[in-house]
Design a protein around this motif. Structure first.
Motif, short mmCIF file in Angstrom:
data_model
loop_
_atom_site.label_atom_id
_atom_site.label_comp_id
_atom_site.label_asym_id
_atom_site.label_seq_id
_atom_site.Cartn_x
_atom_site.Cartn_y
_atom_site.Cartn_z
N PHE A 1 2.62 5.93 -2.75
CA PHE A 1 3.74 6.85 -2.97
C PHE A 1 3.99 7.01 -4.47
O PHE A 1 4.23 8.12 -4.96
CB PHE A 1 4.99 6.33 -2.28
CG PHE A 1 6.16 7.28 -2.34
CD1 PHE A 1 6.30 8.29 -1.40
CD2 PHE A 1 7.12 7.16 -3.35
CE1 PHE A 1 7.38 9.17 -1.46
CE2 PHE A 1 8.19 8.03 -3.41
CZ PHE A 1 8.33 9.04 -2.47
N ALA A 2 3.93 5.90 -5.20
CA ALA A 2 4.16 5.94 -6.65
C ALA A 2 3.11 6.80 -7.33
O ALA A 2 3.42 7.57 -8.26
CB ALA A 2 4.16 4.53 -7.22
N HIS A 3 1.86 6.70 -6.89
CA HIS A 3 0.79 7.51 -7.46
C HIS A 3 1.01 9.00 -7.14
O HIS A 3 0.93 9.85 -8.03
CB HIS A 3 -0.57 7.07 -6.91
CG HIS A 3 -1.18 5.92 -7.63
ND1 HIS A 3 -1.81 6.04 -8.84
CD2 HIS A 3 -1.27 4.60 -7.29
CE1 HIS A 3 -2.26 4.85 -9.24
NE2 HIS A 3 -1.94 3.96 -8.31
N ALA A 4 1.26 9.28 -5.86
CA ALA A 4 1.35 10.67 -5.41
C ALA A 4 2.56 11.40 -5.97
O ALA A 4 2.50 12.58 -6.29
CB ALA A 4 1.36 10.71 -3.88
N GLN A 5 3.69 10.69 -6.07
CA GLN A 5 4.95 11.33 -6.48
C GLN A 5 5.29 11.10 -7.95
O GLN A 5 6.37 11.47 -8.39
CB GLN A 5 6.09 10.81 -5.60
CG GLN A 5 5.90 11.05 -4.11
CD GLN A 5 5.79 12.53 -3.77
OE1 GLN A 5 6.48 13.35 -4.36
NE2 GLN A 5 4.93 12.86 -2.81
N SER B 1 0.83 -1.21 0.00
CA SER B 1 0.00 0.00 0.00
C SER B 1 0.86 1.26 0.00
O SER B 1 0.58 2.21 -0.74
CB SER B 1 -0.93 0.01 1.23
OG SER B 1 -1.82 -1.08 1.19
N VAL B 2 1.90 1.26 0.83
CA VAL B 2 2.78 2.43 0.93
C VAL B 2 3.43 2.72 -0.42
O VAL B 2 3.42 3.86 -0.91
CB VAL B 2 3.86 2.22 2.01
CG1 VAL B 2 4.96 3.27 1.88
CG2 VAL B 2 3.24 2.28 3.39
N PRO C 1 1.55 2.15 -10.36
CA PRO C 1 1.37 2.63 -11.74
C PRO C 1 2.70 2.94 -12.43
O PRO C 1 2.85 3.96 -13.09
CB PRO C 1 0.57 3.91 -11.53
CG PRO C 1 1.13 4.46 -10.24
CD PRO C 1 1.44 3.24 -9.38
N CYS C 2 3.66 2.05 -12.26
CA CYS C 2 5.00 2.35 -12.79
C CYS C 2 5.74 1.05 -13.11
O CYS C 2 5.20 -0.04 -12.97
CB CYS C 2 5.79 3.16 -11.76
SG CYS C 2 6.06 2.31 -10.18
#
Length: 296
Positions: free
Chosen positions: A255-259, A250-251, A290-291
């Motif tokens: 984080f990947a989405h937000a940053q 989840s973290v 998403p990466c």
């Protein structure tokens, strides 16, 4: 000298909309590496309905169509000054054929587009990407997301709750791989640790009269200290250090989405027991972040 001298890209030529070739070519250009593109295809189930002669002709015609398409892509890359070779072939056992290519070619990196298998199918069959994560002897770069062809934000996801030499060595490899990738691609490097302190883990520590809250607080302090020492040792700037509480999948996903993270670099551990059945953190990250993911 670049850490990459020879790259191996595995593609499905029927997915011509994929940006895997552009992504691998950009990495080859940035690192100065040569690139081999292997277009592997599973046998067509419908061909058994044809007579043997017609079946052979249909197989060759189908193969040639994809060979012509890939040749055009490679010629374009040659025009850009890249050293690229190619092949198009049938794969009776996709997993083993890919691993055989790795053993034969000895590339520095295996590159492949992420395949998002349905949840129900994953419950009964191990996805190809999971097989590669578990058995490939070299780093595996699984391409995901729809961002630029070269990463701009790279995250090294480390684990500091274990202090065994092998775990410390893996952290070093993760950061080295991530920092080298960031340097080659002129990307920003971040270091992240997902601090997940479960009650079950705390029960095994022994309390010495401390409450659960006290134990949680003390353990979190120790973990954060270890994380900061690791970041300091590798010279990671303070604003690129992320000690975040929560479950790792989840973290990392949030984080990947937000940053707007482009690549998460993680370690691979051999799955055992229940973990082998439900999949490791890195295996589940493939379906939630998403990466792209670079597995060390």
């Amino acid at each position: 000298m670049s850490q990459y001298q020879r790259l191996l890209l595995i593609i499905n030529p029927t997915q011509r909309h994929s940006h895997a070739i552009a992504h691998a070519a950009a990495l080859a250009r940035a690192s100065g590496a040569s690139l081999h593109i292997a277009a592997l295809m599973r046998s067509l189930d419908t061909l058994w309905l044809l007579e043997e002669g017609d079946r052979k002709q249909a197989r060759e015609s189908y193969l040639q169509d994809h060979r012509d398409w890939l040749k055009a892509q490679v010629e374009d890359l040659h025009g850009q000054g890249l050293a690229v070779t190619m092949e198009v072939a049938w794969a009776d056992d996709m997993q083993q054929d890919i691993l055989d290519h790795v053993v034969e070619m000895q590339p520095d990196l295996l590159i492949k587009q992420i395949e998002h298998e349905p949840r129900l199918k994953r419950a009964f069959f191990t996805p190809l990407d999971w097989h590669l994560l578990r058995h490939c002897p070299i780093p595996v770069y699984l391409i995901g997301g729809n961002g630029g062809v070269l990463p701009r934000n790279v995250v090294a996801a480390v684990e500091v709750s274990d202090t065994k030499p092998a775990d410390n060595e893996l952290n070093d490899r993760i950061i080295h791989e991530a920092s080298s990738l960031a340097l080659q691609c002129d990307a920003e490097l971040h270091l992240l640790y997902a601090c997940d302190i479960s009650a079950a883990f705390l029960e095994n520590i022994g309390g010495a009269g401390l409450t659960l809250a006290d134990l949680t607080r003390e353990l979190r302090k120790d973990l954060e200290k270890s994380f900061l020492e690791l970041a300091e040792r590798f010279g990671v700037p303070a604003d690129c250090r992320h000690f975040i509480r929560g479950q790792p999948v989840s973290v990392l996903s949030e984080f990947a989405h937000a940053q707007e993270v482009d690549v998460i670099v993680m370690g691979r551990n051999q799955s055992r027991g229940l973990a082998k059945l439900v999949g490791s953190t890195i295996e589940h990250i493939l379906y939630q972040a998403p990466c792209s993911v670079l597995a060390v």
